[in-house]
Design a protein around this motif. Structure first.
Motif, PDB file in Angstrom:
ATOM      1  N   ASN A 240      18.879 -60.048-110.503  1.00 35.01           N
ATOM      2  CA  ASN A 240      18.760 -60.468-111.901  1.00 35.01           C
ATOM      3  C   ASN A 240      17.311 -60.686-112.323  1.00 35.01           C
ATOM      4  O   ASN A 240      16.938 -60.378-113.459  1.00 35.01           O
ATOM      5  CB  ASN A 240      19.553 -61.756-112.128  1.00 35.01           C
ATOM      6  N   GLN A 241      16.492 -61.233-111.418  1.00 32.34           N
ATOM      7  CA  GLN A 241      15.107 -61.515-111.761  1.00 32.34           C
ATOM      8  C   GLN A 241      14.298 -60.246-112.038  1.00 32.34           C
ATOM      9  O   GLN A 241      13.269 -60.299-112.701  1.00 32.34           O
ATOM     10  CB  GLN A 241      14.423 -62.299-110.625  1.00 32.34           C
ATOM     11  N   SER A 312      19.112 -68.856-117.149  1.00 35.07           N
ATOM     12  CA  SER A 312      18.163 -68.544-116.088  1.00 35.07           C
ATOM     13  C   SER A 312      16.870 -69.323-116.269  1.00 35.07           C
ATOM     14  O   SER A 312      16.514 -69.745-117.376  1.00 35.07           O
ATOM     15  CB  SER A 312      17.846 -67.049-116.086  1.00 35.07           C
ATOM     16  N   PHE A 315      11.065 -66.191-115.297  1.00 38.58           N
ATOM     17  CA  PHE A 315      10.428 -65.352-114.286  1.00 38.58           C
ATOM     18  C   PHE A 315       9.659 -64.245-115.003  1.00 38.58           C
ATOM     19  O   PHE A 315      10.022 -63.835-116.117  1.00 38.58           O
ATOM     20  CB  PHE A 315      11.433 -64.784-113.275  1.00 38.58           C
ATOM     21  N   GLN A 318      10.646 -61.139-117.464  1.00 39.99           N
ATOM     22  CA  GLN A 318      11.212 -61.315-118.796  1.00 39.99           C
ATOM     23  C   GLN A 318      10.217 -60.954-119.898  1.00 39.99           C
ATOM     24  O   GLN A 318      10.613 -60.682-121.034  1.00 39.99           O
ATOM     25  CB  GLN A 318      11.695 -62.754-118.964  1.00 39.99           C
TER      26      GLN A 318
END
Length: 322
Positions: A240-241, A312, A315, A318
């Protein structure tokens, strides 16, 4: 907070936002030859709708121009101190390729700030706008410095990748940050080439930009093809990051297209080339690709946005969405 080259994404994002507002005004508001300035806006003749649109845009441009300039000063000071200690740099560069390409982010951010000075800052400062040709030579020198530093970093990373086994399973779209940096350096050089009234300055900038465009375009084709190939082989999306890094293709496509377009403006100015068809192709085709990729990425990351994005932690990847 521990310094990281990724911190430069803050002035980079701020610069991108202010340039978007400036670009809209540049094409939407009638003005004389060259870049628009604040005094070109005839407020008395504007409709209510135009006023309600232009005022917020100018406000956004002013706020984010200030953010870009102040944050680039702060982070540049941090970068110099970080490089002076050497240990942080060595540790950062010893990481995987998809992380150590982040060393190119400061180069991209400094290039963005140069574009902010040439356009949005000059929009608000009449003296700078009136003497914009006076900053072409210093701009060319700074452009040359950034290009040389970017080439040095690129060869350093290439040497590192070739001197040790490369774990291709860990490659992701963050690996394109050097291509993105080339795009912004190209934009700076192409801007000087298209704006400079001195033929020598314009020609040096154009030749250097074409050289950088060739390298950046080659890296883009090779890296993107390999990343897509690796992703098609994989049975799942990255963590996901990492997933927001898919959006990097959007600004990269636009930056390269605009750079090629500005180089054609240089050719039109000094060699009387007819660029109407070619410029239409570059600009239209690139924006079709950018919009198409953005829509595809939003669809691809549906689960990320539905189940992860809002809860979230921050990070760096994004920033690709900005």
């Amino acid at each position: 907070m521990k310094f990281s080259p990724f911190n430069f994404q803050a002035p980079l994002g701020a610069g991108g936002i202010t340039l978007m507002a400036f670009s809209y005004l540049q094409f939407a508001v009638p003005h004389g030859k060259g870049l628009i300035k604040l005094s070109d806006i005839s407020w008395a003749s504007l409709t209510t709708l135009q006023t309600s649109l232009y005022v917020p845009l100018i406000g956004i441009m002013l706020i984010f121009t200030i953010i870009n300039l102040l944050s680039i000063i702060v982070f540049s000071k941090d970068l110099i101190q970080w490089l002076a200690t050497k240990e942080g740099y060595k540790e950062f560069m010893s990481g995987p390729p998809s992380r150590n390409t982040g060393i190119c982010v400061p180069i991209a951010s400094l290039s963005m700030t140069m574009n902010v000075i040439f356009a949005p800052l000059a929009f608000f400062v009449p003296q700078l706008h009136a003497n914009i040709q006076g900053v072409m030579l210093p701009g060319l020198i700074m452009f040359g410095f950034l290009l040389l530093m970017l080439l040095k970093l690129e060869f350093t990373m290439l040497k590192s990748w070739l001197s040790q086994p490369l774990d291709v399973t860990k490659l992701n779209f963050v690996w394109l940050l050097d291509v993105f940096a080339f795009g912004l350096v190209n934009l700076t050089g192409a801007g000087i080439a298209s704006m400079a009234s001195n033929r020598v300055i314009a020609s040096i900038a154009a030749v250097a930009t074409l050289f950088a465009l060739s390298i950046g375009s080659f890296l883009l084709v090779i890296k993107l093809a390999y990343l897509i190939y690796q992703q098609l082989k994989s049975s799942k999306l990255p963590d996901n990051q990492i997933q927001p890094a898919f959006f990097l293709i959007v600004p990269i496509t636009c930056l390269y297209a605009i750079s090629y377009y500005k180089i054609m403006l240089y050719l039109q100015t000094w060699f009387s080339f007819d660029i109407e068809i070619a410029s239409f192709f570059f600009v239209t085709f690139s924006y079709v690709i950018a919009i198409g990729w953005a829509i595809f990425t939003v669809y691809l990351l549906t689960d990320y946005f539905k189940n992860y994005f809002y809860k979230s932690e921050y990070f760096p990847t994004q920033w690709a969405m900005v």
